[in-house]
Structures are given as C-alpha cells and as structure tokens.
Design an enzyme around this catalytic site. Structure first.
Site, PDB file in Angstrom:
ATOM      1  N   ASP A 183      -8.320   3.620  -2.989  1.00  0.00           N
ATOM      2  CA  ASP A 183      -7.304   2.794  -2.344  1.00  0.00           C
ATOM      3  C   ASP A 183      -6.920   1.668  -3.293  1.00  0.00           C
ATOM      4  OD1 ASP A 183      -5.726   1.209  -0.776  1.00  0.00           O
ATOM      5  OD2 ASP A 183      -7.177   0.940   0.849  1.00  0.00           O
ATOM      6  N   HIS A 231      -1.662   1.515   7.316  1.00  0.00           N
ATOM      7  CA  HIS A 231      -2.150   1.462   5.930  1.00  0.00           C
ATOM      8  C   HIS A 231      -2.332   2.889   5.438  1.00  0.00           C
ATOM      9  CE1 HIS A 231      -4.199  -0.206   2.443  1.00  0.00           C
ATOM     10  NE2 HIS A 231      -5.195   0.629   2.623  1.00  0.00           N
ATOM     11  N   CYS A 267       0.819  -1.228   0.000  1.00  0.00           N
ATOM     12  CA  CYS A 267       0.000   0.000   0.000  1.00  0.00           C
ATOM     13  C   CYS A 267       0.847   1.270   0.000  1.00  0.00           C
ATOM     14  CB  CYS A 267      -0.973   0.006   1.181  1.00  0.00           C
ATOM     15  SG  CYS A 267      -0.205   0.228   2.813  1.00  0.00           S
TER      16      CYS A 267
END
Length: 282
Positions: free
Chosen positions: A122, A107, A68
C-alpha cells in the site's frame, strides 16, 4: 505509458529481471520516497480523473503525487508490467474521532502473490501510518519496520491492519516528551479489508464523491506527505512537519513549522518537488 519512464520518475535504476520480493520492496520504497501522497488537486480547482492514462500523466510526466486511488493504481500498473501477480483490494479506514471503521469502502491497496506467498502493498496511506515494506499476509504476527511495528489480524474473512505507536519528541515543547495518544493502549487501527479482488472502476463513484463531499478530511485539509530515507515530511494546510524516526529509542523527533501562503508554494517545490499549474488554496 512506459515502464522505463516510470523508473525514471521514481529514480530506480537497478536490475528488475525477477518478479521477486527483493525487487518488489526496492521499487515500493523508491515509489513512496519520490511520489508524495497528496490531494492538492482538490484545493487548486483541478478534477481528479480515475483512469490510468490521466494518473500516469499527472504523476510520472508532471511529477505530481496523488491520493491512494491514484498512487496505488499506478503501482498496480507498474507491477503488472513487471510480471507480478497483483490485484486491487478495497478497505474501510478507521476514523479515530468516530471510534469505528467507515461504512463505505474508501481506500484501495494491493495484494501481491510471490511464489505462493501473499503480501499487502500500500503506497497510498501517507503520513506516519505508511508502511515501508510489503507486509506478509499472515494473521497475528508482529512485522517490525522502520516506521513502527505493523500487525495484521484476520477474523472470519475480514483483515485488520494496525500499527504500534511511538512517542514523539517535539523540541519546542517544554516537557519535551509527548506521549503517544492513549487509544486502546498504544495501538493505532488503520483499516480493515477483505481479499475480494476489485477493479479500479469500482472506485469511480468514490473518486467523484470525495472531491465534492464537504465532510471528508481530504476536502477539509490540503495534504502533502512524502516518506524520506529516515522519516517523513508532511505539509497539512500551513503546517509543515519534519519527522525523523528514531526507532532504536522508540521515539520520533518531530519538528513543526507554520508557514505563510508564499512559503507553502516554496515548500512544495523545495521539499516535495511539486510545481502546481493552478493556484493552491491551503
């Protein structure tokens, strides 16, 4: 770093004059269908550097994926280049085994504002909980997508992302119908976040920690997942999963194969277009 080179990497060749929702959605889908969510660097003795040039070289030029911190950071840069109003946010992922959210932010995700409306974008969650379209930042509304129904709720400034789970049809299993794991009914909590804008440097410590901490899932398992036009591919250790979303029947078709060490390398090349420079230890 060049936006046209990035477009070449994600096979995007449509017009992009307007920083609108349609263009955002198209770029986002190309991004998640060509850039794998993967942590293979950790399992082949490569350090992961959290600066944009390193991320760009790795994902765009070397045709790798990233986790991420990398893939969302690259998308953040691309959207800024295209004139979007975009900022980085931090989230705490939900740990089903612990039945709670992580204490530390672990995250990153993006918030994009288009004509006064806010969206969550995302590209870095991977697997079956990866969104396929930007989510409207609106509390309490079901937002159906091909992977499932996503849901955002807000409570006193904290936002929660959840997804409704679907049943899995696994041909090898004799009973054939593997129900979704019952956990608060059919809802899978994904993460919680606030709208406080972050800078990528806020995550340098996390980036370093995740690479050495023996307890986190990213150190325990080598992971590579990629969204396809109708589902997803996942290679976790020696286990390869091909999932096809059959959302019209509220059912996903899941085919699972166990690979040898040699087959792992071939699978990475054939299915994920990844050729590693160093030896992977799955």
């Amino acid at each position: 770093m060049n936006i046209q080179e990035y477009f070449g990497r994600i096979s995007y060749n449509k017009p992009h004059k307007d920083a609108d929702l349609q263009t955002l959605t198209a770029i986002f889908q190309h991004h998640i269908q060509t850039i794998p969510f993967e942590n293979l660097s950790m399992h082949c003795s490569e350090a992961i550097e959290l600066d944009l040039q390193s991320t760009y070289n790795k994902i765009v030029r070397k045709k790798r994926g990233g986790w991420c911190l990398e893939t969302n950071h690259l998308l953040f840069w691309a959207l800024q280049e295209l004139g979007y109003e975009v900022c980085i946010l931090g989230a705490n992922s939900y740990e089903p085994a612990e039945k709670g959210y992580t204490a530390e932010t672990n995250h990153i995700l993006l918030k994009v504002v288009i004509q006064g409306d806010s969206y969550i974008v995302d590209a870095g969650f991977g697997g079956a909980y990866q969104m396929w379209q930007p989510l409207m930042l609106i509390s309490g509304k079901d937002q159906p997508q091909v992977p499932g129904i996503f849901h955002l709720t807000e409570d006193d400034g904290t936002w929660y992302l959840e997804k409704v789970k679907r049943k899995h049809y696994i041909p090898e299993h004799s009973n054939n119908d593997i129900p979704a794991t019952p956990e608060l009914g059919n809802i899978r909590k994904i993460y919680r976040f606030t709208l406080k804008p972050r800078h990528i440097d806020d995550f340098q410590e996390l980036n370093a920690y995740l690479q050495v901490s023996p307890d986190n899932i990213l150190r325990k398992k080598s992971i590579c997942t990629l969204q396809t036009t109708n589902g997803l591919l996942a290679l976790v250790g020696w286990t390869f999963t091909d999932m096809k979303y059959k959302y019209t029947e509220d059912m996903d078709l899941v085919e699972i194969t166990t690979l040898t060490d040699e087959e792992v390398e071939k699978m990475l090349k054939d299915k994920f277009s990844i050729v590693l420079e160093n030896k992977l230890v799955p």
